[in-house]
Design an enzyme around this catalytic site. Structure first.
Site, mmCIF file in Angstrom:
data_model
loop_
_atom_site.group_PDB
_atom_site.id
_atom_site.type_symbol
_atom_site.label_atom_id
_atom_site.label_comp_id
_atom_site.label_asym_id
_atom_site.label_seq_id
_atom_site.Cartn_x
_atom_site.Cartn_y
_atom_site.Cartn_z
ATOM 1 N N GLY A 141 4.357 -21.726 0.272
ATOM 2 C CA GLY A 141 4.453 -20.125 0.923
ATOM 3 C C GLY A 141 2.984 -19.094 1.127
ATOM 4 N N GLU A 164 4.662 -31.476 2.141
ATOM 5 C CA GLU A 164 6.336 -30.757 0.721
ATOM 6 C C GLU A 164 6.440 -32.170 1.350
ATOM 7 O OE1 GLU A 164 4.556 -26.995 1.750
ATOM 8 O OE2 GLU A 164 5.549 -28.695 3.430
#
Length: 388
Positions: A141, A164
């Protein structure tokens, strides 16, 4: 001891107790993000240093309207975003909260990604100069809050990664847009392996636009705010001046650790499928190739395959198109298995022994892969298509 002294000491203790209570209350109620207009500059400070400034939905819902308000105000000449503390700009999104919500069907799992991507798009289309001081950890983010802006200033403390695939997700927040544009197959390599770039490397890789020593950031910020003409040209000239004045922090360390391996990265991570990448690494057989292969074998097979398709498509799409696709992908992950298992293994139990399902690349069928890119099913009530 006189009664006056006793009473005085008791009063002193009471005052100290109330002081500590006030301090504790103040600390507990510290805003998670500071939004200030200083002169003609909008300043965003991510203010969760103990949580490495991790981004949550409450912060997104404060930043977005203020960003749009500053955009519409003719006297706003630039926007600066930075993180509180000296460890992180923003270490990522509040993924644990999202997975907990996803388990119960709470709409947070849909709202968080939707509103985060809308904010990413607002940053990418911001009509005034947007400057991110990516000082410290910048992942997930935090990348979305910075990389789409006009300027990204890295320091010797910057640690960039999109890790991720290790938690059953994919490099979102517009990763499908900016990673393929890093040149060659570098973006694919970073996305699949989660490789960490440090310090000047973040600039060398093309993630940052400038590199400045961390202790010079306050002076840089002050000079930015003092610009009489804060056009993009003047801002760029000032950033470039600081960039050129910055010393090499450790001359014996190469400026870009991947430089010796770029030919292999461009060749071995360019095939049309993850299976072919595995085969290419096996055929190469070098020590470096085997190290990458072992790293990839730990990642979610599903995540690697959806990431490969995401980046293969994203190099030809707009930021808006990438974010719309990524929203479909995010909700596919919320409906799936590996996202929850990856977060459990890495962030909750921290045993780093995820049980992926499917456990092999071959087990991720074309039909399963397609499902992450198809329109969100009408039966999936918490989410709907993202329109930008």
């Amino acid at each position: 001891m006189s009664s006056v002294v006793v009473v005085t000491r008791q009063l002193f203790r009471v005052q100290r107790i109330f002081h500590h209570l006030r301090m504790s209350s103040t600390a507990a109620t510290q805003p998670e993000v500071l939004l200030e207009k200083q002169k003609n500059v909008g300043v965003i400070t991510l203010n969760r240093p103990k949580a490495l400034n991790a981004l949550n939905l409450n912060m997104i819902r404060q930043i977005y309207p203020k960003l749009k308000e500053w955009e519409d105000n003719d006297d706003t000449t630039m926007i600066i975003i930075k993180g509180a503390g000296d460890k992180a700009f923003c270490a990522g999104g509040d993924i644990r909260a999202v997975t907990e919500a996803g388990k119960t069907g709470d709409r947070l799992a849909a709202d968080f990604f939707r509103e985060e991507y809308i904010l990413n798009n607002a940053i990418g289309t911001c009509p005034i100069p947007y400057i991110a001081f990516i000082d410290g950890i910048t992942m997930g983010g935090g990348v979305g809050l910075s990389v789409h802006g006009l300027y990204r200033v890295a320091t010797e403390r910057t640690l960039f990664a999109m890790p991720e695939t290790a938690i059953g997700l994919f490099p979102d927040v517009g990763g499908g847009y900016f990673l393929p544009r890093l040149g060659g197959s570098l973006g694919m390599y970073l996305a699949l392996t989660g490789y960490r770039l440090k310090g000047r490397e973040v600039y060398k890789a093309g993630v940052a636009t400038h590199y400045v020593e961390s202790d010079k950031l306050p002076a840089l910020e002050e000079e930015l705010m003092s610009l009489k003409q804060s056009s993009s040209q003047k801002i760029d000239e000032l950033l470039t001046k600081y960039h050129k004045e910055t010393k090499r922090e450790m001359p014996e360390v190469p400026e870009f650790s991947l430089e010796p391996h770029m030919d292999k990265i461009n060749n071995l991570f360019s095939p049309d499928s993850v299976e072919e990448i595995f085969e290419a690494l096996m055929e190469d057989g070098s020590e470096w190739a085997m190290q990458q292969l072992e790293k990839l074998k730990k990642m979610s097979p599903t995540s690697m395959k959806i990431t490969h398709r995401q980046l293969s498509m994203g190099g030809h799409l707009s930021l808006q198109e990438c974010l719309q696709i990524e929203y479909r992908m995010s909700q596919g992950c919320v409906r799936g298995h590996d996202f929850y298992e990856g977060v459990r293994a890495v962030l909750v139990d921290k045993d780093h022994s995820p049980k992926w399902n499917p456990s092999t690349l071959e087990g991720v069928t074309p039909r399963m892969l397609d499902s992450y890119f198809e329109p969100i099913p009408l039966s999936y009530l918490p989410a709907k298509e993202l329109h930008l």
